[in-house]
Design a protein around this motif. Structure first.
Motif, PDB file in Angstrom:
ATOM      1  N   ASP A   3       2.692 -49.451  12.774  1.00 52.49           N
ATOM      2  CA  ASP A   3       3.335 -50.689  12.341  1.00 52.49           C
ATOM      3  C   ASP A   3       3.428 -50.762  10.822  1.00 52.49           C
ATOM      4  O   ASP A   3       4.465 -51.139  10.269  1.00 52.49           O
ATOM      5  CB  ASP A   3       2.559 -51.902  12.864  1.00 52.49           C
ATOM      6  CG  ASP A   3       2.646 -52.052  14.378  1.00 52.49           C
ATOM      7  OD1 ASP A   3       3.527 -51.408  14.993  1.00 52.49           O
ATOM      8  OD2 ASP A   3       1.824 -52.805  14.943  1.00 52.49           O
ATOM      9  N   HIS A   4       2.352 -50.385  10.142  1.00 49.88           N
ATOM     10  CA  HIS A   4       2.340 -50.480   8.680  1.00 49.88           C
ATOM     11  C   HIS A   4       3.330 -49.502   8.044  1.00 49.88           C
ATOM     12  O   HIS A   4       3.911 -49.802   7.002  1.00 49.88           O
ATOM     13  CB  HIS A   4       0.934 -50.216   8.143  1.00 49.88           C
ATOM     14  CG  HIS A   4       0.773 -50.574   6.700  1.00 49.88           C
ATOM     15  ND1 HIS A   4       0.340 -51.813   6.279  1.00 49.88           N
ATOM     16  CD2 HIS A   4       1.023 -49.868   5.572  1.00 49.88           C
ATOM     17  CE1 HIS A   4       0.320 -51.854   4.963  1.00 49.88           C
ATOM     18  NE2 HIS A   4       0.716 -50.681   4.501  1.00 49.88           N
ATOM     19  N   LEU A   5       3.514 -48.361   8.679  1.00 47.89           N
ATOM     20  CA  LEU A   5       4.385 -47.318   8.119  1.00 47.89           C
ATOM     21  C   LEU A   5       5.776 -47.331   8.741  1.00 47.89           C
ATOM     22  O   LEU A   5       6.541 -46.374   8.579  1.00 47.89           O
ATOM     23  CB  LEU A   5       3.731 -45.948   8.332  1.00 47.89           C
ATOM     24  CG  LEU A   5       2.401 -45.746   7.596  1.00 47.89           C
ATOM     25  CD1 LEU A   5       1.720 -44.469   8.068  1.00 47.89           C
ATOM     26  CD2 LEU A   5       2.615 -45.699   6.088  1.00 47.89           C
ATOM     27  N   ALA A   6       6.125 -48.435   9.403  1.00 43.81           N
ATOM     28  CA  ALA A   6       7.401 -48.491  10.122  1.00 43.81           C
ATOM     29  C   ALA A   6       8.600 -48.233   9.219  1.00 43.81           C
ATOM     30  O   ALA A   6       9.516 -47.467   9.586  1.00 43.81           O
ATOM     31  CB  ALA A   6       7.546 -49.845  10.828  1.00 43.81           C
ATOM     32  N   GLU A   7       8.644 -48.847   8.049  1.00 41.77           N
ATOM     33  CA  GLU A   7       9.813 -48.681   7.178  1.00 41.77           C
ATOM     34  C   GLU A   7       9.975 -47.248   6.677  1.00 41.77           C
ATOM     35  O   GLU A   7      11.064 -46.680   6.776  1.00 41.77           O
ATOM     36  CB  GLU A   7       9.758 -49.675   6.021  1.00 41.77           C
ATOM     37  CG  GLU A   7      10.053 -51.104   6.441  1.00 41.77           C
ATOM     38  CD  GLU A   7      11.357 -51.227   7.202  1.00 41.77           C
ATOM     39  OE1 GLU A   7      12.369 -50.638   6.755  1.00 41.77           O
ATOM     40  OE2 GLU A   7      11.379 -51.882   8.265  1.00 41.77           O
ATOM     41  N   PRO A   8       8.939 -46.630   6.107  1.00 44.95           N
ATOM     42  CA  PRO A   8       9.113 -45.225   5.708  1.00 44.95           C
ATOM     43  C   PRO A   8       9.435 -44.303   6.878  1.00 44.95           C
ATOM     44  O   PRO A   8      10.163 -43.324   6.720  1.00 44.95           O
ATOM     45  CB  PRO A   8       7.780 -44.850   5.045  1.00 44.95           C
ATOM     46  CG  PRO A   8       6.841 -45.946   5.374  1.00 44.95           C
ATOM     47  CD  PRO A   8       7.651 -47.157   5.635  1.00 44.95           C
ATOM     48  N   LEU A   9       8.917 -44.616   8.064  1.00 44.27           N
ATOM     49  CA  LEU A   9       9.248 -43.796   9.231  1.00 44.27           C
ATOM     50  C   LEU A   9      10.730 -43.917   9.569  1.00 44.27           C
ATOM     51  O   LEU A   9      11.401 -42.912   9.841  1.00 44.27           O
ATOM     52  CB  LEU A   9       8.398 -44.225  10.432  1.00 44.27           C
ATOM     53  CG  LEU A   9       6.930 -43.798  10.386  1.00 44.27           C
ATOM     54  CD1 LEU A   9       6.129 -44.507  11.470  1.00 44.27           C
ATOM     55  CD2 LEU A   9       6.798 -42.287  10.542  1.00 44.27           C
ATOM     56  N   ARG A  10      11.254 -45.138   9.540  1.00 43.81           N
ATOM     57  CA  ARG A  10      12.692 -45.323   9.801  1.00 43.81           C
ATOM     58  C   ARG A  10      13.525 -44.575   8.767  1.00 43.81           C
ATOM     59  O   ARG A  10      14.563 -43.991   9.093  1.00 43.81           O
ATOM     60  CB  ARG A  10      13.035 -46.807   9.788  1.00 43.81           C
ATOM     61  CG  ARG A  10      12.513 -47.589  10.982  1.00 43.81           C
ATOM     62  CD  ARG A  10      13.115 -48.990  11.030  1.00 43.81           C
ATOM     63  NE  ARG A  10      12.440 -49.802  12.037  1.00 43.81           N
ATOM     64  CZ  ARG A  10      11.475 -50.680  11.772  1.00 43.81           C
ATOM     65  NH1 ARG A  10      11.086 -50.870  10.513  1.00 43.81           N
ATOM     66  NH2 ARG A  10      10.917 -51.369  12.740  1.00 43.81           N
ATOM     67  N   ALA A  11      13.072 -44.598   7.503  1.00 44.14           N
ATOM     68  CA  ALA A  11      13.809 -43.908   6.442  1.00 44.14           C
ATOM     69  C   ALA A  11      13.853 -42.403   6.681  1.00 44.14           C
ATOM     70  O   ALA A  11      14.766 -41.719   6.214  1.00 44.14           O
ATOM     71  CB  ALA A  11      13.173 -44.211   5.086  1.00 44.14           C
ATOM     72  N   GLU A  12      12.873 -41.890   7.421  1.00 45.48           N
ATOM     73  CA  GLU A  12      12.832 -40.468   7.750  1.00 45.48           C
ATOM     74  C   GLU A  12      13.478 -40.173   9.101  1.00 45.48           C
ATOM     75  O   GLU A  12      13.396 -39.054   9.608  1.00 45.48           O
ATOM     76  CB  GLU A  12      11.384 -39.970   7.731  1.00 45.48           C
ATOM     77  CG  GLU A  12      10.739 -40.035   6.351  1.00 45.48           C
ATOM     78  CD  GLU A  12       9.302 -39.528   6.353  1.00 45.48           C
ATOM     79  OE1 GLU A  12       8.909 -38.869   7.337  1.00 45.48           O
ATOM     80  OE2 GLU A  12       8.591 -39.785   5.367  1.00 45.48           O
ATOM     81  N   GLY A  13      14.099 -41.182   9.701  1.00 45.58           N
ATOM     82  CA  GLY A  13      14.789 -40.988  10.973  1.00 45.58           C
ATOM     83  C   GLY A  13      13.894 -41.017  12.185  1.00 45.58           C
ATOM     84  O   GLY A  13      14.278 -40.526  13.261  1.00 45.58           O
ATOM     85  N   VAL A  14      12.687 -41.592  12.042  1.00 45.62           N
ATOM     86  CA  VAL A  14      11.737 -41.679  13.150  1.00 45.62           C
ATOM     87  C   VAL A  14      11.730 -43.111  13.671  1.00 45.62           C
ATOM     88  O   VAL A  14      11.718 -44.069  12.898  1.00 45.62           O
ATOM     89  CB  VAL A  14      10.328 -41.273  12.686  1.00 45.62           C
ATOM     90  CG1 VAL A  14       9.322 -41.426  13.820  1.00 45.62           C
ATOM     91  CG2 VAL A  14      10.319 -39.846  12.158  1.00 45.62           C
ATOM     92  N   ASP A  15      11.737 -43.260  14.989  1.00 44.29           N
ATOM     93  CA  ASP A  15      11.723 -44.576  15.616  1.00 44.29           C
ATOM     94  C   ASP A  15      10.278 -45.036  15.803  1.00 44.29           C
ATOM     95  O   ASP A  15       9.565 -44.529  16.675  1.00 44.29           O
ATOM     96  CB  ASP A  15      12.421 -44.512  16.974  1.00 44.29           C
ATOM     97  CG  ASP A  15      12.442 -45.850  17.684  1.00 44.29           C
ATOM     98  OD1 ASP A  15      11.984 -46.852  17.112  1.00 44.29           O
ATOM     99  OD2 ASP A  15      12.927 -45.886  18.839  1.00 44.29           O
ATOM    100  N   PRO A  16       9.792 -45.992  14.988  1.00 48.98           N
ATOM    101  CA  PRO A  16       8.392 -46.417  15.123  1.00 48.98           C
ATOM    102  C   PRO A  16       8.090 -47.080  16.462  1.00 48.98           C
ATOM    103  O   PRO A  16       6.965 -46.967  16.967  1.00 48.98           O
ATOM    104  CB  PRO A  16       8.203 -47.398  13.954  1.00 48.98           C
ATOM    105  CG  PRO A  16       9.567 -47.793  13.525  1.00 48.98           C
ATOM    106  CD  PRO A  16      10.467 -46.677  13.870  1.00 48.98           C
TER     107      PRO A  16
END
Length: 263
Positions: A214-227
């Motif tokens: 949850d905390h890393l959701a935004e950087p994960l989305r920026a890398e194309g990963v669906d949190p």
């Protein structure tokens, strides 16, 4: 026993049982810490019903790291820092870890601690070429794990929680690789007789792992990963969690061997 109290003992190696040291090299996110505590609390809880007193030391704030004979073992925490940045506190802790390994004092390095142990003994830690590994993943033991004191009777495959961008890219000479997966070749290794590194987090439960996603959701989305998909795949990791209690038992045996006839 607190770090201050430890400093009042002239010959702490004569005290039985000697403390098990948790070396705190980082802290979790504020929102998660307020709700669940921090790395040292999760690790201490995972040790189970150990007879050893537990002391938390933080070399970043100037705590003195004890001589190997003064402790029964050490668990080195994760961190949001990077081993490759070679911060002075990190390098000093690495040099201390090398002393523990040379003295056969039990060591368990977790995530950052795993990478620091590899670096300190002559290996290499740095950015993983695949980027971040995060979530609940499957770990597979190597054949060498069958004879390992910490991992010898674990199932050949088990789930574990991970969150890391750096890895132990090259193990030290003489190290034994104990576990890996398709993303991370070295999820666990042993160096010497009593020192282990694990890239995964045996102290994390499913709630803590979801907190990281949850905390890393935004950087994960920026890398194309669906949190959301990662979060849905978070599961229990009871087998991985057993390693902390197993390590406590190894530290107890190490302490008992130093004081035969005493409990």
């Amino acid at each position: 026993m607190t770090p201050h109290e430890c400093g009042m003992i002239t010959r702490m190696e004569d005290i039985s049982p000697r403390p098990l040291a948790i070396i705190k090299l980082g802290e979790t996110f504020d929102t998660l810490r307020e709700r669940r505590g921090d790395f040292e609390h999760w690790m201490a809880a995972g040790l189970g019903n150990t007879r050893l007193p537990v002391v938390v030391l933080d070399p970043r704030r100037g705590d003195t790291l004890p001589r190997p004979a003064e402790i029964s073992g050490a668990i080195v925490s994760g961190s949001h820092a990077m081993v490759s940045h070679r911060e002075p506190w990190s390098e000093a802790t690495g040099a201390w870890l090398a002393q523990l390994v040379a003295s056969r004092t039990p060591v368990l390095g977790i995530c950052f601690g795993h990478q620091l142990l590899a670096h300190a003994l002559g290996g290499e830690a740095g950015d993983h070429p695949g980027g971040m590994e995060i979530g609940t993943v499957e770990v597979e033991l190597t054949p060498e794990a069958a004879a390992d004191p910490l991992m010898h009777d674990l199932p050949p495959r088990f789930d574990a929680h991970v969150v890391h961008r750096q890895s132990a890219l090259r193990l030290p000479a003489g190290a034994v690789r104990l576990a890996g997966n398709d993303f991370e070749r070295t999820q666990a290794f042993r160096i010497g007789e009593n020192a282990w590194g694990v890239q995964f987090h045996p102290e994390f439960d499913a709630d803590i792992m979801r907190g990281y996603v949850d905390h890393l959701a935004e950087p994960l989305r920026a890398e194309g990963v669906d949190p959301a998909a990662l979060r849905d795949r978070v599961a229990g990791t009871a087998t991985a969690a057993r390693l902390l209690g197993r390590f406590a038992h190894i530290a107890e045996e190490h302490d008992a061997a130093a004081h035969p006839g005493r409990s």
